[in-house]
Design a protein around this motif. Structure first.
Motif, PDB file in Angstrom:
ATOM      1  N   TRP A   1      10.375 -15.443  -2.939  1.00  0.00           N
ATOM      2  CA  TRP A   1      10.255 -14.245  -2.110  1.00  0.00           C
ATOM      3  C   TRP A   1      10.803 -13.019  -2.842  1.00  0.00           C
ATOM      4  O   TRP A   1      10.179 -11.969  -2.909  1.00  0.00           O
ATOM      5  N   TRP A   2      11.997 -13.189  -3.406  1.00  0.00           N
ATOM      6  CA  TRP A   2      12.676 -12.102  -4.114  1.00  0.00           C
ATOM      7  C   TRP A   2      11.867 -11.639  -5.321  1.00  0.00           C
ATOM      8  O   TRP A   2      11.724 -10.439  -5.574  1.00  0.00           O
ATOM      9  N   ALA A   3      11.295 -12.593  -6.077  1.00  0.00           N
ATOM     10  CA  ALA A   3      10.506 -12.249  -7.261  1.00  0.00           C
ATOM     11  C   ALA A   3       9.241 -11.484  -6.882  1.00  0.00           C
ATOM     12  O   ALA A   3       8.861 -10.516  -7.562  1.00  0.00           O
ATOM     13  N   VAL A   4       8.590 -11.884  -5.794  1.00  0.00           N
ATOM     14  CA  VAL A   4       7.377 -11.183  -5.338  1.00  0.00           C
ATOM     15  C   VAL A   4       7.714  -9.753  -4.929  1.00  0.00           C
ATOM     16  O   VAL A   4       6.994  -8.802  -5.261  1.00  0.00           O
ATOM     17  N   VAL A   5       8.833  -9.595  -4.214  1.00  0.00           N
ATOM     18  CA  VAL A   5       9.240  -8.250  -3.795  1.00  0.00           C
ATOM     19  C   VAL A   5       9.552  -7.380  -5.006  1.00  0.00           C
ATOM     20  O   VAL A   5       9.142  -6.213  -5.077  1.00  0.00           O
ATOM     21  N   LEU A   6      10.269  -7.926  -5.980  1.00  0.00           N
ATOM     22  CA  LEU A   6      10.585  -7.150  -7.178  1.00  0.00           C
ATOM     23  C   LEU A   6       9.318  -6.754  -7.935  1.00  0.00           C
ATOM     24  O   LEU A   6       9.229  -5.648  -8.475  1.00  0.00           O
ATOM     25  N   LYS A   7       8.349  -7.658  -7.970  1.00  0.00           N
ATOM     26  CA  LYS A   7       7.094  -7.335  -8.650  1.00  0.00           C
ATOM     27  C   LYS A   7       6.417  -6.146  -7.976  1.00  0.00           C
ATOM     28  O   LYS A   7       5.944  -5.219  -8.643  1.00  0.00           O
ATOM     29  N   GLN A   8       6.373  -6.148  -6.656  1.00  0.00           N
ATOM     30  CA  GLN A   8       5.782  -5.031  -5.922  1.00  0.00           C
ATOM     31  C   GLN A   8       6.591  -3.753  -6.116  1.00  0.00           C
ATOM     32  O   GLN A   8       6.028  -2.661  -6.304  1.00  0.00           O
ATOM     33  N   TRP A   9       7.906  -3.886  -6.092  1.00  0.00           N
ATOM     34  CA  TRP A   9       8.797  -2.729  -6.223  1.00  0.00           C
ATOM     35  C   TRP A   9       8.638  -2.090  -7.594  1.00  0.00           C
ATOM     36  O   TRP A   9       8.483  -0.878  -7.727  1.00  0.00           O
ATOM     37  N   PHE A  10       8.683  -2.918  -8.628  1.00  0.00           N
ATOM     38  CA  PHE A  10       8.527  -2.401  -9.988  1.00  0.00           C
ATOM     39  C   PHE A  10       7.138  -1.819 -10.206  1.00  0.00           C
ATOM     40  O   PHE A  10       6.979  -0.829 -10.927  1.00  0.00           O
ATOM     41  N   SER A  11       6.119  -2.419  -9.594  1.00  0.00           N
ATOM     42  CA  SER A  11       4.765  -1.887  -9.720  1.00  0.00           C
ATOM     43  C   SER A  11       4.676  -0.482  -9.136  1.00  0.00           C
ATOM     44  O   SER A  11       4.022   0.403  -9.709  1.00  0.00           O
ATOM     45  N   ASP A  12       5.346  -0.266  -8.017  1.00  0.00           N
ATOM     46  CA  ASP A  12       5.358   1.074  -7.419  1.00  0.00           C
ATOM     47  C   ASP A  12       6.061   2.069  -8.336  1.00  0.00           C
ATOM     48  O   ASP A  12       5.602   3.202  -8.515  1.00  0.00           O
ATOM     49  N   ALA A  13       7.196   1.650  -8.916  1.00  0.00           N
ATOM     50  CA  ALA A  13       7.937   2.545  -9.807  1.00  0.00           C
ATOM     51  C   ALA A  13       7.113   2.873 -11.058  1.00  0.00           C
ATOM     52  O   ALA A  13       7.088   4.020 -11.517  1.00  0.00           O
ATOM     53  N   ILE A  14       6.422   1.862 -11.592  1.00  0.00           N
ATOM     54  CA  ILE A  14       5.578   2.095 -12.773  1.00  0.00           C
ATOM     55  C   ILE A  14       4.443   3.051 -12.437  1.00  0.00           C
ATOM     56  O   ILE A  14       4.109   3.960 -13.215  1.00  0.00           O
ATOM     57  N   SER A  15       3.855   2.869 -11.261  1.00  0.00           N
ATOM     58  CA  SER A  15       2.771   3.757 -10.833  1.00  0.00           C
ATOM     59  C   SER A  15       3.257   5.196 -10.708  1.00  0.00           C
ATOM     60  O   SER A  15       2.572   6.142 -11.132  1.00  0.00           O
ATOM     61  N   GLU A  16       4.440   5.379 -10.137  1.00  0.00           N
ATOM     62  CA  GLU A  16       4.999   6.729 -10.011  1.00  0.00           C
ATOM     63  C   GLU A  16       5.244   7.348 -11.391  1.00  0.00           C
ATOM     64  O   GLU A  16       4.985   8.533 -11.606  1.00  0.00           O
ATOM     65  N   SER A  17       5.743   6.522 -12.319  1.00  0.00           N
ATOM     66  CA  SER A  17       5.998   7.026 -13.662  1.00  0.00           C
ATOM     67  C   SER A  17       4.702   7.423 -14.360  1.00  0.00           C
ATOM     68  O   SER A  17       4.619   8.487 -14.985  1.00  0.00           O
ATOM     69  N   GLU A  18       3.688   6.559 -14.245  1.00  0.00           N
ATOM     70  CA  GLU A  18       2.428   6.842 -14.923  1.00  0.00           C
ATOM     71  C   GLU A  18       1.684   8.024 -14.303  1.00  0.00           C
ATOM     72  O   GLU A  18       0.845   8.646 -14.945  1.00  0.00           O
ATOM     73  N   ARG A  19       2.005   8.356 -13.059  1.00  0.00           N
ATOM     74  CA  ARG A  19       1.384   9.526 -12.416  1.00  0.00           C
ATOM     75  C   ARG A  19       2.123  10.817 -12.763  1.00  0.00           C
ATOM     76  O   ARG A  19       1.776  11.889 -12.269  1.00  0.00           O
ATOM     77  N   GLY A  20       3.157  10.707 -13.601  1.00  0.00           N
ATOM     78  CA  GLY A  20       3.870  11.892 -14.036  1.00  0.00           C
ATOM     79  C   GLY A  20       4.837  12.464 -13.026  1.00  0.00           C
ATOM     80  O   GLY A  20       5.178  13.648 -13.083  1.00  0.00           O
ATOM     81  N   LEU A  21       5.328  11.618 -12.105  1.00  0.00           N
ATOM     82  CA  LEU A  21       6.238  12.108 -11.066  1.00  0.00           C
ATOM     83  C   LEU A  21       7.692  12.148 -11.540  1.00  0.00           C
ATOM     84  O   LEU A  21       8.535  12.742 -10.867  1.00  0.00           O
ATOM     85  N   TYR A  22       7.975  11.488 -12.648  1.00  0.00           N
ATOM     86  CA  TYR A  22       9.355  11.421 -13.125  1.00  0.00           C
ATOM     87  C   TYR A  22       9.584  12.491 -14.190  1.00  0.00           C
ATOM     88  O   TYR A  22       9.089  12.397 -15.314  1.00  0.00           O
ATOM     89  N   GLY A  23      10.359  13.503 -13.827  1.00  0.00           N
ATOM     90  CA  GLY A  23      10.694  14.568 -14.765  1.00  0.00           C
ATOM     91  C   GLY A  23      11.995  14.291 -15.478  1.00  0.00           C
ATOM     92  O   GLY A  23      12.532  13.173 -15.479  1.00  0.00           O
ATOM     93  N   ASP A  24      12.572  15.342 -16.062  1.00  0.00           N
ATOM     94  CA  ASP A  24      13.794  15.186 -16.855  1.00  0.00           C
ATOM     95  C   ASP A  24      14.978  14.743 -16.012  1.00  0.00           C
ATOM     96  O   ASP A  24      15.846  13.995 -16.490  1.00  0.00           O
ATOM     97  N   ARG A  25      15.062  15.204 -14.761  1.00  0.00           N
ATOM     98  CA  ARG A  25      16.199  14.828 -13.918  1.00  0.00           C
ATOM     99  C   ARG A  25      16.182  13.333 -13.601  1.00  0.00           C
ATOM    100  O   ARG A  25      17.220  12.675 -13.611  1.00  0.00           O
ATOM    101  N   ILE A  26      14.994  12.793 -13.322  1.00  0.00           N
ATOM    102  CA  ILE A  26      14.875  11.367 -13.058  1.00  0.00           C
ATOM    103  C   ILE A  26      15.188  10.575 -14.324  1.00  0.00           C
ATOM    104  O   ILE A  26      15.866   9.534 -14.289  1.00  0.00           O
ATOM    105  N   ASP A  27      14.707  11.060 -15.467  1.00  0.00           N
ATOM    106  CA  ASP A  27      14.993  10.402 -16.739  1.00  0.00           C
ATOM    107  C   ASP A  27      16.504  10.324 -16.970  1.00  0.00           C
ATOM    108  O   ASP A  27      17.031   9.284 -17.383  1.00  0.00           O
ATOM    109  N   LEU A  28      17.215  11.409 -16.664  1.00  0.00           N
ATOM    110  CA  LEU A  28      18.669  11.418 -16.818  1.00  0.00           C
ATOM    111  C   LEU A  28      19.323  10.435 -15.848  1.00  0.00           C
ATOM    112  O   LEU A  28      20.279   9.730 -16.203  1.00  0.00           O
TER     113      LEU A  28
END
Length: 294
Positions: free
Chosen positions: A56-83
């Protein structure tokens, strides 16, 4: 709600919308803890509860990380998030330093303080047959004069620990080469050296599993083998778990590289995994010297 974003421009500080992932991950961990607590008490269904919780935990993490990767690839993470990510990873690695520091501290205290104190003249009447010798290779050599610790042999530095040291040091070099290749926008070279790094990590884990087999079946060295056995397996076992986690991190980074993720200028996902791997290398060097050689 998430920050409004102008097309092609990252927000000053991206704030994601409400997410179910933290609560769902907590549910999985609850079943892991519940099952583990019942497992040590011999309950039959407990192992299945632990397994279900991890899945259960692994499936949730996969979904969670997929969302974070999608946000990153859409250019939503600027310098403040990088820091923010950099500080978060730095504090996480600091917590890992304290984690391993506690086990190294336990080994130090047992060898240089507890053992000499138990073998001192003050305790001679209590345990006249006690021998304050490290490492304790036979019953009666540690705080077990009654022979409750079975005789065992210690694990030396050759050949597997030394080979594993060479593997980890080599993996640090290949990872650094891959990082420089990415910064120079040589994606093919970067991916090749990343796969080599993952292979070296997997080989390390395989050799450590063989080392444990040798310890249990040929040396009679177990977790119950006095303070030597407990500190040996706690230090090497937790380090092996960290190598496994680091290898998975590098594997997923490699798969993302093959999908075209990361650029020469923005690739903290890569750097964060590299930080973690180099930390694992440094811990192993200390462990190799203290546990296997002294």
């Amino acid at each position: 709600m998430s920050t409004a974003v102008t097309k092609g421009q990252a927000p000053y500080y991206f704030v994601p919308g409400p997410s179910r992932h933290p609560m769902m991950a907590a549910v999985g961990l609850f079943f892991v803890v519940l099952g583990a607590g019942q497992w040590v008490n011999g309950v039959e269904w407990a192992p299945y509860c632990v397994l279900a919780g991890f899945i259960w935990w692994a499936v949730v993490l996969k979904q969670w990380f997929s969302d974070a990767i999608s946000e990153s690839e859409r250019g939503l993470y600027g310098d403040r998030i990088d820091l923010s990510f950099r500080w978060s990873m730095a504090w996480f690695i600091f917590s890992e330093v304290m984690f391993f520091g506690s086990f190294f501290g336990a080994l130090y205290w047992a060898r240089l303080h507890v053992l000499p104190n138990l073998g001192s003249i003050d305790n001679a009447l209590l345990w006249p047959d006690f021998k304050a010798v490290w490492p304790s290779e036979m019953a009666g050599m540690t705080a077990s004069p009654a022979g409750t610790v079975e005789p065992f042999r210690t694990m030396g530095p050759w050949p597997i620990p030394t080979i594993n040291t060479a593997l980890l040091l080599t993996s640090g070099v290949t990872l650094t080469i891959a990082h420089h290749a990415l910064r120079e926008n040589l994606r093919g070279k970067c991916i090749g050296f990343m796969w080599l790094t993952v292979l070296l990590g997997a080989t390390f884990i395989s050799l450590q599993a063989f080392e444990y087999y040798e310890a249990y079946h040929h040396l009679n060295l177990k977790l119950s083998s006095g303070i030597y056995g407990s500190t040996f397996f706690m230090l090497t076992g937790f380090h092996g778990m960290h190598v496994f986690v680091g290898m998975l991190m590098l594997l997923f980074i490699t798969l993302r590289l093959m999908k075209g993720h990361f650029t020469a200028d923005k690739h903290f996902g890569f750097e964060g995994a590299a930080w973690y791997w180099h930390f694992v290398d440094v811990v192993w060097l200390g462990l190799y010297m203290v546990v296997y050689w002294t």
